[in-house]
Design a protein around this motif. Sequence first.
Motif, PDB file in Angstrom:
ATOM      1  N   SER A 160       0.824  -1.212   0.000  1.00 45.96           N
ATOM      2  CA  SER A 160       0.000   0.000   0.000  1.00 45.96           C
ATOM      3  C   SER A 160       0.856   1.259   0.000  1.00 45.96           C
ATOM      4  CB  SER A 160      -0.939   0.003   1.209  1.00 45.96           C
ATOM      5  OG  SER A 160      -0.226   0.214   2.419  1.00 45.96           O
ATOM      6  N   ARG A 161       2.058   1.177   0.548  1.00 44.39           N
ATOM      7  CA  ARG A 161       2.988   2.314   0.537  1.00 44.39           C
ATOM      8  C   ARG A 161       3.852   2.322  -0.713  1.00 44.39           C
ATOM      9  NH1 ARG A 161       6.915   3.810   4.699  1.00 44.39           N
ATOM     10  NH2 ARG A 161       6.830   5.640   3.338  1.00 44.39           N
ATOM     11  N   ASP A 162       3.670   1.304  -1.550  1.00 41.63           N
ATOM     12  CA  ASP A 162       4.429   1.202  -2.801  1.00 41.63           C
ATOM     13  C   ASP A 162       5.938   1.186  -2.544  1.00 41.63           C
ATOM     14  OD1 ASP A 162       4.470   0.854  -5.555  1.00 41.63           O
ATOM     15  OD2 ASP A 162       4.638   3.000  -5.973  1.00 41.63           O
ATOM     16  N   LEU A 163       6.330   0.461  -1.493  1.00 40.57           N
ATOM     17  CA  LEU A 163       7.741   0.346  -1.157  1.00 40.57           C
ATOM     18  C   LEU A 163       8.357  -0.845  -1.890  1.00 40.57           C
ATOM     19  CD1 LEU A 163       7.548   0.770   2.731  1.00 40.57           C
ATOM     20  CD2 LEU A 163       8.382   2.467   1.094  1.00 40.57           C
ATOM     21  N   PRO A 164       9.584  -0.706  -2.367  1.00 42.85           N
ATOM     22  CA  PRO A 164      10.267  -1.886  -2.911  1.00 42.85           C
ATOM     23  C   PRO A 164      10.511  -2.891  -1.803  1.00 42.85           C
ATOM     24  CG  PRO A 164      11.795  -0.035  -2.719  1.00 42.85           C
ATOM     25  CD  PRO A 164      10.429   0.508  -2.414  1.00 42.85           C
ATOM     26  N   VAL A 165      10.225  -4.178  -2.077  1.00 43.98           N
ATOM     27  CA  VAL A 165      10.387  -5.198  -1.048  1.00 43.98           C
ATOM     28  C   VAL A 165      11.102  -6.407  -1.619  1.00 43.98           C
ATOM     29  CG1 VAL A 165       8.046  -6.057  -1.505  1.00 43.98           C
ATOM     30  CG2 VAL A 165       9.207  -6.706   0.617  1.00 43.98           C
ATOM     31  N   LEU A 166      12.086  -6.884  -0.881  1.00 44.99           N
ATOM     32  CA  LEU A 166      12.839  -8.080  -1.245  1.00 44.99           C
ATOM     33  C   LEU A 166      12.527  -9.150  -0.206  1.00 44.99           C
ATOM     34  CD1 LEU A 166      15.025  -9.440  -2.973  1.00 44.99           C
ATOM     35  CD2 LEU A 166      16.750  -8.388  -1.493  1.00 44.99           C
ATOM     36  N   ILE A 167      11.931 -10.258  -0.630  1.00 42.93           N
ATOM     37  CA  ILE A 167      11.573 -11.334   0.289  1.00 42.93           C
ATOM     38  C   ILE A 167      12.675 -12.387   0.306  1.00 42.93           C
ATOM     39  CG2 ILE A 167       9.928 -13.188   0.765  1.00 42.93           C
ATOM     40  CD1 ILE A 167       7.733 -11.441  -0.273  1.00 42.93           C
ATOM     41  N   LEU A 168      13.136 -12.699   1.508  1.00 42.84           N
ATOM     42  CA  LEU A 168      14.213 -13.666   1.678  1.00 42.84           C
ATOM     43  C   LEU A 168      13.707 -14.883   2.435  1.00 42.84           C
ATOM     44  CD1 LEU A 168      17.179 -11.314   2.682  1.00 42.84           C
ATOM     45  CD2 LEU A 168      16.415 -11.980   0.404  1.00 42.84           C
ATOM     46  N   ALA A 169      13.933 -16.060   1.865  1.00 37.96           N
ATOM     47  CA  ALA A 169      13.619 -17.327   2.532  1.00 37.96           C
ATOM     48  C   ALA A 169      14.873 -17.780   3.256  1.00 37.96           C
ATOM     49  CB  ALA A 169      13.162 -18.368   1.513  1.00 37.96           C
ATOM     50  N   ASN A 170      14.931 -17.498   4.556  1.00 42.39           N
ATOM     51  CA  ASN A 170      16.133 -17.723   5.347  1.00 42.39           C
ATOM     52  C   ASN A 170      16.158 -19.133   5.952  1.00 42.39           C
ATOM     53  OD1 ASN A 170      18.570 -17.005   6.588  1.00 42.39           O
ATOM     54  ND2 ASN A 170      17.545 -16.220   8.408  1.00 42.39           N
ATOM     55  N   LYS A 171      17.304 -19.494   6.503  1.00 46.70           N
ATOM     56  CA  LYS A 171      17.545 -20.760   7.201  1.00 46.70           C
ATOM     57  C   LYS A 171      17.482 -21.967   6.261  1.00 46.70           C
ATOM     58  CE  LYS A 171      15.911 -18.951  11.628  1.00 46.70           C
ATOM     59  NZ  LYS A 171      15.214 -19.256  12.904  1.00 46.70           N
ATOM     60  N   THR A 172      18.020 -21.782   5.059  1.00 48.29           N
ATOM     61  CA  THR A 172      18.048 -22.895   4.102  1.00 48.29           C
ATOM     62  C   THR A 172      19.027 -23.982   4.518  1.00 48.29           C
ATOM     63  OG1 THR A 172      19.679 -21.683   2.766  1.00 48.29           O
ATOM     64  CG2 THR A 172      17.357 -21.446   2.147  1.00 48.29           C
ATOM     65  N   ASP A 173      19.850 -23.694   5.519  1.00 45.79           N
ATOM     66  CA  ASP A 173      20.786 -24.704   6.019  1.00 45.79           C
ATOM     67  C   ASP A 173      20.105 -25.716   6.941  1.00 45.79           C
ATOM     68  OD1 ASP A 173      20.663 -22.204   7.607  1.00 45.79           O
ATOM     69  OD2 ASP A 173      21.776 -23.379   9.086  1.00 45.79           O
ATOM     70  N   LEU A 174      18.856 -25.470   7.325  1.00 48.29           N
ATOM     71  CA  LEU A 174      18.166 -26.349   8.264  1.00 48.29           C
ATOM     72  C   LEU A 174      17.305 -27.384   7.549  1.00 48.29           C
ATOM     73  CD1 LEU A 174      16.951 -23.826  10.993  1.00 48.29           C
ATOM     74  CD2 LEU A 174      19.069 -25.169  10.939  1.00 48.29           C
ATOM     75  N   GLU A 175      17.203 -28.533   8.175  1.00 52.03           N
ATOM     76  CA  GLU A 175      16.314 -29.561   7.653  1.00 52.03           C
ATOM     77  C   GLU A 175      14.865 -29.067   7.753  1.00 52.03           C
ATOM     78  OE1 GLU A 175      15.242 -34.288   8.496  1.00 52.03           O
ATOM     79  OE2 GLU A 175      16.828 -33.272   9.631  1.00 52.03           O
ATOM     80  N   GLY A 176      14.106 -29.326   6.719  1.00 51.10           N
ATOM     81  CA  GLY A 176      12.724 -28.854   6.697  1.00 51.10           C
ATOM     82  C   GLY A 176      12.546 -27.535   5.980  1.00 51.10           C
ATOM     83  N   SER A 177      13.646 -26.958   5.483  1.00 51.64           N
ATOM     84  CA  SER A 177      13.536 -25.722   4.717  1.00 51.64           C
ATOM     85  C   SER A 177      12.724 -25.963   3.446  1.00 51.64           C
ATOM     86  CB  SER A 177      14.934 -25.215   4.343  1.00 51.64           C
ATOM     87  OG  SER A 177      14.859 -24.136   3.436  1.00 51.64           O
TER      88      SER A 177
END
Length: 214
Positions: A160-177
Amino acid sequence: MGLFAELRDSISRVSASLFADDSEPKRIGIYGPPNAGKTTLANRIARDWTGDAVGPESHIPHETRRARRKENVEIKRNGKTVNIDIVDTPGVTTKVDYSEFLEHDMEKDEAVRRSREATEGVAEAMHWLREDVDGVIYVLDSTEDPFTQVNTMLIGIIESRDLPVLILANKTDLEGSNIQRVSNAFPQHETIPLSALEGENMDEVYEKIAEYFG
């Protein structure tokens, strides 16, 4: 005389806007749920480019209870330079229960104090999001379900604020990622996998920071 004063002030304001310094750092807020790895990421970025840390990391939820800012972080990628202020914000949640802290061997008084501070931190994070950031890095724990009310609400505010957003999927080193699950939650935005703790895929993260916020 009053008319001349008003005219002078108007000219000053226009001149200031025309000659504003575009090189001012952009304020980039690091957002997401508690324990998603926001401070770990903020410290990784700060150490890589300034040699300093932003704040303490912990496995205890709500370790960050006040927004912390690291200024003038200059990132260079692919011939592009972006100068940002990192704002590491408290994890946003709908409820902070002091019993969460009791599970980490805290006394009740300390747990209550922490929960109160964490609640105040949520309010502060929301203020930054609505008023004071120029872009958002949204960090999600890729081992957890991203389909939550809080995540949907925050992404909605960002959009709604028209902000640039970068989504990061973190903790890829863990089982279940599960990176795809994060990507499916917000298909309108690009999702970048990483492990902030291990430093995996940070090159791509920096490329995207330069692209999104430069």
